[in-house]
Write a protein that holds these residues in place. Structure first.
Motif, PDB file in Angstrom:
ATOM      1  N   ALA A 119       1.810  -1.999  -2.538  1.00 12.34           N
ATOM      2  CA  ALA A 119       1.729  -0.664  -1.939  1.00 12.34           C
ATOM      3  C   ALA A 119       0.296  -0.150  -1.966  1.00 12.34           C
ATOM      4  O   ALA A 119      -0.176   0.457  -0.996  1.00 12.34           O
ATOM      5  CB  ALA A 119       2.657   0.293  -2.679  1.00 12.34           C
ATOM      6  N   VAL A 120      -0.409  -0.398  -3.053  1.00 16.98           N
ATOM      7  CA  VAL A 120      -1.812   0.019  -3.154  1.00 16.98           C
ATOM      8  C   VAL A 120      -2.665  -0.785  -2.178  1.00 16.98           C
ATOM      9  O   VAL A 120      -3.532  -0.234  -1.486  1.00 16.98           O
ATOM     10  CB  VAL A 120      -2.319  -0.149  -4.601  1.00 16.98           C
ATOM     11  CG1 VAL A 120      -3.823   0.074  -4.677  1.00 16.98           C
ATOM     12  CG2 VAL A 120      -1.597   0.814  -5.537  1.00 16.98           C
ATOM     13  N   THR A 121      -2.419  -2.076  -2.100  1.00 16.65           N
ATOM     14  CA  THR A 121      -3.152  -2.910  -1.148  1.00 16.65           C
ATOM     15  C   THR A 121      -2.930  -2.419   0.277  1.00 16.65           C
ATOM     16  O   THR A 121      -3.877  -2.345   1.075  1.00 16.65           O
ATOM     17  CB  THR A 121      -2.705  -4.378  -1.274  1.00 16.65           C
ATOM     18  OG1 THR A 121      -3.046  -4.865  -2.575  1.00 16.65           O
ATOM     19  CG2 THR A 121      -3.381  -5.250  -0.235  1.00 16.65           C
ATOM     20  N   GLY A 122      -1.696  -2.074   0.611  1.00 21.30           N
ATOM     21  CA  GLY A 122      -1.405  -1.558   1.945  1.00 21.30           C
ATOM     22  C   GLY A 122      -2.149  -0.268   2.241  1.00 21.30           C
ATOM     23  O   GLY A 122      -2.646  -0.060   3.354  1.00 21.30           O
ATOM     24  N   VAL A 123      -2.236   0.604   1.248  1.00 16.52           N
ATOM     25  CA  VAL A 123      -2.973   1.859   1.424  1.00 16.52           C
ATOM     26  C   VAL A 123      -4.441   1.585   1.734  1.00 16.52           C
ATOM     27  O   VAL A 123      -5.028   2.178   2.650  1.00 16.52           O
ATOM     28  CB  VAL A 123      -2.833   2.741   0.158  1.00 16.52           C
ATOM     29  CG1 VAL A 123      -3.889   3.842   0.128  1.00 16.52           C
ATOM     30  CG2 VAL A 123      -1.443   3.357   0.106  1.00 16.52           C
ATOM     31  N   PHE A 124      -5.054   0.662   0.992  1.00 13.42           N
ATOM     32  CA  PHE A 124      -6.470   0.368   1.235  1.00 13.42           C
ATOM     33  C   PHE A 124      -6.677  -0.361   2.564  1.00 13.42           C
ATOM     34  O   PHE A 124      -7.724  -0.201   3.204  1.00 13.42           O
ATOM     35  CB  PHE A 124      -7.050  -0.426   0.070  1.00 13.42           C
ATOM     36  CG  PHE A 124      -7.377   0.442  -1.115  1.00 13.42           C
ATOM     37  CD1 PHE A 124      -8.497   1.256  -1.103  1.00 13.42           C
ATOM     38  CD2 PHE A 124      -6.565   0.465  -2.232  1.00 13.42           C
ATOM     39  CE1 PHE A 124      -8.804   2.082  -2.175  1.00 13.42           C
ATOM     40  CE2 PHE A 124      -6.846   1.283  -3.311  1.00 13.42           C
ATOM     41  CZ  PHE A 124      -7.976   2.097  -3.291  1.00 13.42           C
ATOM     42  N   ALA A 125      -5.679  -1.142   2.985  1.00 12.72           N
ATOM     43  CA  ALA A 125      -5.769  -1.774   4.304  1.00 12.72           C
ATOM     44  C   ALA A 125      -5.706  -0.707   5.402  1.00 12.72           C
ATOM     45  O   ALA A 125      -6.459  -0.774   6.384  1.00 12.72           O
ATOM     46  CB  ALA A 125      -4.653  -2.796   4.473  1.00 12.72           C
ATOM     47  N   LEU A 126      -4.836   0.267   5.253  1.00  8.79           N
ATOM     48  CA  LEU A 126      -4.739   1.343   6.235  1.00  8.79           C
ATOM     49  C   LEU A 126      -6.014   2.183   6.277  1.00  8.79           C
ATOM     50  O   LEU A 126      -6.373   2.735   7.326  1.00  8.79           O
ATOM     51  CB  LEU A 126      -3.531   2.233   5.919  1.00  8.79           C
ATOM     52  CG  LEU A 126      -2.154   1.611   6.200  1.00  8.79           C
ATOM     53  CD1 LEU A 126      -1.049   2.477   5.621  1.00  8.79           C
ATOM     54  CD2 LEU A 126      -1.946   1.425   7.700  1.00  8.79           C
ATOM     55  N   ILE A 176      -5.172   7.469  -7.724  1.00  8.15           N
ATOM     56  CA  ILE A 176      -6.212   6.481  -7.417  1.00  8.15           C
ATOM     57  C   ILE A 176      -7.226   7.052  -6.421  1.00  8.15           C
ATOM     58  O   ILE A 176      -8.446   6.966  -6.637  1.00  8.15           O
ATOM     59  CB  ILE A 176      -5.583   5.193  -6.858  1.00  8.15           C
ATOM     60  CG1 ILE A 176      -4.803   4.461  -7.954  1.00  8.15           C
ATOM     61  CG2 ILE A 176      -6.658   4.275  -6.280  1.00  8.15           C
ATOM     62  CD1 ILE A 176      -3.964   3.309  -7.442  1.00  8.15           C
ATOM     63  N   LEU A 177      -6.744   7.657  -5.343  1.00  9.24           N
ATOM     64  CA  LEU A 177      -7.657   8.149  -4.311  1.00  9.24           C
ATOM     65  C   LEU A 177      -8.478   9.339  -4.804  1.00  9.24           C
ATOM     66  O   LEU A 177      -9.690   9.424  -4.526  1.00  9.24           O
ATOM     67  CB  LEU A 177      -6.877   8.514  -3.055  1.00  9.24           C
ATOM     68  CG  LEU A 177      -6.167   7.342  -2.360  1.00  9.24           C
ATOM     69  CD1 LEU A 177      -5.434   7.818  -1.110  1.00  9.24           C
ATOM     70  CD2 LEU A 177      -7.148   6.232  -2.007  1.00  9.24           C
ATOM     71  N   ALA A 178      -7.841  10.236  -5.538  1.00 10.37           N
ATOM     72  CA  ALA A 178      -8.590  11.375  -6.082  1.00 10.37           C
ATOM     73  C   ALA A 178      -9.586  10.903  -7.145  1.00 10.37           C
ATOM     74  O   ALA A 178     -10.711  11.400  -7.219  1.00 10.37           O
ATOM     75  CB  ALA A 178      -7.629  12.406  -6.676  1.00 10.37           C
TER      76      ALA A 178
END
Length: 232
Positions: free
Chosen positions: A73-80, A143-145
């Motif tokens: 899920a984290v990998t997908g977020v960074f891919a997006l 993670i993003l914040a």
């Protein structure tokens, strides 16, 4: 001196090793805690602390190599977000799932249990699916914040978040499709029935996407930090 380039092979290895170590810790500490205490609350605490601790260690040590996702899920977020290519992202996911399953097998071997197991532990229902969505939403937002405001603190932030989420979510915060799949291969304290895994994964992905959207709005480029008096 120019820093050495981290090759895709090393990145994939870091993701596989890191996810294996994470799952081995989750499953192994669950086996140990369950064996040492008949009290479910004490056993959960014994499962929680090692998981949070190993995340701090793994992200600190492997983050410079692969980003230390250990989580599709984290990998997908960074891919997006365009921060990792989709081809490499797919490789990450395969490495994470394979590493996670190996982590379950390793934990069984360390405790002299049958290595290949299929979980019979029931984890289903609307409350648990909501909990997984909330857990994944929070993880992505943290993670993003953290990357925006305190990048050096990411290992501690993620470790502390998961430690807390073990206790404030009904599902004990898997928040990770690779971990959910791997835990289907252990019929121990940390297990989950294979039939319950797809709903967990869908909830985790939905939560991660919502976290990406909300964090993207809150942390939009050009958004200035509040002055100290306002933050107080």
């Amino acid at each position: 001196m120019t820093a050495p380039v981290v090759t895709p092979c090393r990145r994939l290895a870091a993701e596989a090793i890191g996810t294996a170590a994470l799952v081995a810790t989750v499953v192994g500490s669950g086996i140990m805690a369950d064996a040492l205490s008949p009290d479910d609350a004490v056993a959960l605490l014994g499962n929680t602390i090692p998981t949070g601790a190993i995340l701090v260690v793994l992200i600190t040590c492997l983050g410079p190599l692969s980003g230390a996702h250990f989580n599709p899920a984290v990998t997908g977020v960074f891919a997006l977000r365009g921060e990792i290519g989709w081809r490499l992202a797919l490789g990450y996911v395969v490495a994470q799932v394979a590493g996670g399953i190996c982590g379950s097998l390793l934990a069984h071997a360390m405790f002299d249990l049958p290595m290949l197991q299929i979980s019979q532990k029931l984890r289903t229902g609307g409350a648990q699916w909501l909990a997984e969505g909330v857990a994944s939403f929070g993880l992505v937002a943290v993670i993003l914040a953290g990357l925006r405001h305190r990048p050096a603190q990411i290992p501690m932030l993620v470790g502390l978040y998961i430690t807390a989420a073990y206790w404030f979510t009904a599902s004990t915060s898997f928040a990770n499709p690779a971990v959910a799949i791997a835990r289907a291969f252990t019929d121990t304290f940390a297990g989950i029935r294979p039939a319950d895994v797809p709903a967990f994964i869908l909830s985790e992905i939905a939560g991660a996407l919502l976290g990406l959207g909300v964090a993207g709005w809150l942390l939009a480029p050009g958004t200035a930090a509040a002055p100290p008096t306002e933050r107080a």
